[in-house]
Write a protein that holds these residues in place. Sequence first.
Motif, PDB file in Angstrom:
ATOM      1  N   ARG A  22     -10.747  16.215   1.448  1.00  0.00           N
ATOM      2  CA  ARG A  22     -11.829  17.176   1.583  1.00  0.00           C
ATOM      3  C   ARG A  22     -11.945  17.773   2.978  1.00  0.00           C
ATOM      4  N   GLY A  23     -11.371  17.121   3.971  1.00  0.00           N
ATOM      5  CA  GLY A  23     -11.516  17.610   5.336  1.00  0.00           C
ATOM      6  C   GLY A  23     -10.629  18.795   5.616  1.00  0.00           C
ATOM      7  N   MET A  24     -10.909  19.448   6.741  1.00  0.00           N
ATOM      8  CA  MET A  24     -10.054  20.561   7.164  1.00  0.00           C
ATOM      9  C   MET A  24      -9.185  20.093   8.320  1.00  0.00           C
ATOM     10  N   GLU A  25      -8.479  18.992   8.088  1.00  0.00           N
ATOM     11  CA  GLU A  25      -7.565  18.497   9.095  1.00  0.00           C
ATOM     12  C   GLU A  25      -6.493  19.554   9.341  1.00  0.00           C
ATOM     13  N   PRO A  26      -5.880  19.555  10.518  1.00  0.00           N
ATOM     14  CA  PRO A  26      -4.809  20.518  10.775  1.00  0.00           C
ATOM     15  C   PRO A  26      -3.734  20.416   9.696  1.00  0.00           C
ATOM     16  N   GLY A  27      -3.353  21.556   9.156  1.00  0.00           N
ATOM     17  CA  GLY A  27      -2.324  21.595   8.133  1.00  0.00           C
ATOM     18  C   GLY A  27      -2.829  21.367   6.722  1.00  0.00           C
ATOM     19  N   SER A  28      -4.112  21.015   6.563  1.00  0.00           N
ATOM     20  CA  SER A  28      -4.616  20.794   5.211  1.00  0.00           C
ATOM     21  C   SER A  28      -4.885  22.127   4.530  1.00  0.00           C
ATOM     22  N   SER A  29      -4.882  22.097   3.217  1.00  0.00           N
ATOM     23  CA  SER A  29      -5.082  23.320   2.446  1.00  0.00           C
ATOM     24  C   SER A  29      -6.561  23.708   2.427  1.00  0.00           C
ATOM     25  N   ARG A  57      -3.409  46.909  -4.791  1.00  0.00           N
ATOM     26  CA  ARG A  57      -2.471  47.898  -5.347  1.00  0.00           C
ATOM     27  C   ARG A  57      -2.253  47.644  -6.834  1.00  0.00           C
ATOM     28  N   GLY A  58      -2.791  48.513  -7.669  1.00  0.00           N
ATOM     29  CA  GLY A  58      -2.563  48.426  -9.101  1.00  0.00           C
ATOM     30  C   GLY A  58      -3.274  47.287  -9.795  1.00  0.00           C
ATOM     31  N   GLN A  59      -4.143  46.589  -9.092  1.00  0.00           N
ATOM     32  CA  GLN A  59      -4.879  45.468  -9.673  1.00  0.00           C
ATOM     33  C   GLN A  59      -3.954  44.471 -10.378  1.00  0.00           C
ATOM     34  N   GLN A  60      -2.864  44.098  -9.706  1.00  0.00           N
ATOM     35  CA  GLN A  60      -1.887  43.157 -10.234  1.00  0.00           C
ATOM     36  C   GLN A  60      -2.095  41.773  -9.628  1.00  0.00           C
ATOM     37  N   TRP A  61      -1.887  40.749 -10.446  1.00  0.00           N
ATOM     38  CA  TRP A  61      -1.942  39.380  -9.943  1.00  0.00           C
ATOM     39  C   TRP A  61      -0.598  39.035  -9.298  1.00  0.00           C
ATOM     40  N   THR A  62      -0.661  38.478  -8.100  1.00  0.00           N
ATOM     41  CA  THR A  62       0.531  38.014  -7.399  1.00  0.00           C
ATOM     42  C   THR A  62       0.500  36.491  -7.390  1.00  0.00           C
ATOM     43  N   GLU A  63       1.529  35.884  -7.959  1.00  0.00           N
ATOM     44  CA  GLU A  63       1.577  34.425  -7.991  1.00  0.00           C
ATOM     45  C   GLU A  63       1.895  33.897  -6.592  1.00  0.00           C
ATOM     46  N   LEU A  64       1.073  32.953  -6.127  1.00  0.00           N
ATOM     47  CA  LEU A  64       1.240  32.372  -4.800  1.00  0.00           C
ATOM     48  C   LEU A  64       1.899  31.006  -4.846  1.00  0.00           C
ATOM     49  N   LYS A  65       1.635  30.252  -5.917  1.00  0.00           N
ATOM     50  CA  LYS A  65       2.143  28.875  -5.962  1.00  0.00           C
ATOM     51  C   LYS A  65       2.121  28.350  -7.390  1.00  0.00           C
ATOM     52  N   LYS A  66       3.180  27.637  -7.757  1.00  0.00           N
ATOM     53  CA  LYS A  66       3.217  26.844  -8.989  1.00  0.00           C
ATOM     54  C   LYS A  66       3.154  25.397  -8.544  1.00  0.00           C
ATOM     55  N   SER A  67       2.417  24.602  -9.279  1.00  0.00           N
ATOM     56  CA  SER A  67       2.266  23.212  -8.870  1.00  0.00           C
ATOM     57  C   SER A  67       1.970  22.339 -10.079  1.00  0.00           C
ATOM     58  N   GLY A  82      -3.694  29.415   6.857  1.00  0.00           N
ATOM     59  CA  GLY A  82      -3.239  30.706   7.346  1.00  0.00           C
ATOM     60  C   GLY A  82      -2.933  31.702   6.245  1.00  0.00           C
ATOM     61  N   GLN A  83      -2.765  31.237   4.987  1.00  0.00           N
ATOM     62  CA  GLN A  83      -2.499  32.157   3.880  1.00  0.00           C
ATOM     63  C   GLN A  83      -3.767  32.603   3.158  1.00  0.00           C
ATOM     64  N   MET A  84      -4.884  31.962   3.468  1.00  0.00           N
ATOM     65  CA  MET A  84      -6.142  32.324   2.825  1.00  0.00           C
ATOM     66  C   MET A  84      -6.630  33.657   3.389  1.00  0.00           C
ATOM     67  N   LYS A  85      -6.988  34.557   2.494  1.00  0.00           N
ATOM     68  CA  LYS A  85      -7.629  35.790   2.912  1.00  0.00           C
ATOM     69  C   LYS A  85      -8.685  36.144   1.877  1.00  0.00           C
ATOM     70  N   ALA A  86      -9.659  36.936   2.287  1.00  0.00           N
ATOM     71  CA  ALA A  86     -10.722  37.316   1.364  1.00  0.00           C
ATOM     72  C   ALA A  86     -10.118  38.018   0.157  1.00  0.00           C
ATOM     73  N   GLY A  87     -10.657  37.736  -1.011  1.00  0.00           N
ATOM     74  CA  GLY A  87     -10.162  38.374  -2.226  1.00  0.00           C
ATOM     75  C   GLY A  87     -10.482  37.577  -3.465  1.00  0.00           C
ATOM     76  N   THR A  88      -9.908  38.001  -4.576  1.00  0.00           N
ATOM     77  CA  THR A  88     -10.110  37.349  -5.866  1.00  0.00           C
ATOM     78  C   THR A  88      -8.880  36.524  -6.198  1.00  0.00           C
ATOM     79  N   TYR A  89      -9.106  35.271  -6.570  1.00  0.00           N
ATOM     80  CA  TYR A  89      -8.044  34.323  -6.861  1.00  0.00           C
ATOM     81  C   TYR A  89      -8.191  33.803  -8.287  1.00  0.00           C
ATOM     82  N   LYS A  90      -7.078  33.266  -8.795  1.00  0.00           N
ATOM     83  CA  LYS A  90      -7.101  32.697 -10.140  1.00  0.00           C
ATOM     84  C   LYS A  90      -6.274  31.415 -10.149  1.00  0.00           C
ATOM     85  N   LEU A  91      -6.882  30.342 -10.633  1.00  0.00           N
ATOM     86  CA  LEU A  91      -6.165  29.110 -10.912  1.00  0.00           C
ATOM     87  C   LEU A  91      -5.949  29.066 -12.419  1.00  0.00           C
TER      88      LEU A  91
END
Length: 141
Positions: A22-29, A57-67, A82-91
Amino acid sequence: MSSGAAQRLQTLQRHVGSQEGRGMEPGSSPLTTHVLDTASGLPAQGLYLHLSRLEDRGQQWTELKKSCTDHDGRCPGLLPSGQMKAGTYKLSFNPEGYWKKSGQESFYPYVEVVFTITNETHKFHVPLLLSPWSYTTYRGS
């Protein structure tokens, strides 16, 4: 209560109340998820999912990660710092595949949780409580 049921309840309580990850240790997601199998009272190990972001652009979903969830029902490193930016996400979760592995049917072939991040400096936790016939989610801490 049977000893098996008591053990499952203790495991579920331990995982729900766990501070691990749960923490925001360096390198944590900055974005985490935790999937609990409410039918067994245990973490949902081996559940496949993917994370996407809605692009302007075009309201397309861009896949960031499979897990896949680990032994604790979590996905470490879901979104690198560093990859987090404001926006709409989907799990997108695959409960049908998870339940098939245990010989059960699933009413929901997939579960999509769409959410908005407005402040990329915050940490976001998206738990999923899952059974073959229901699910619930919320913004965790």
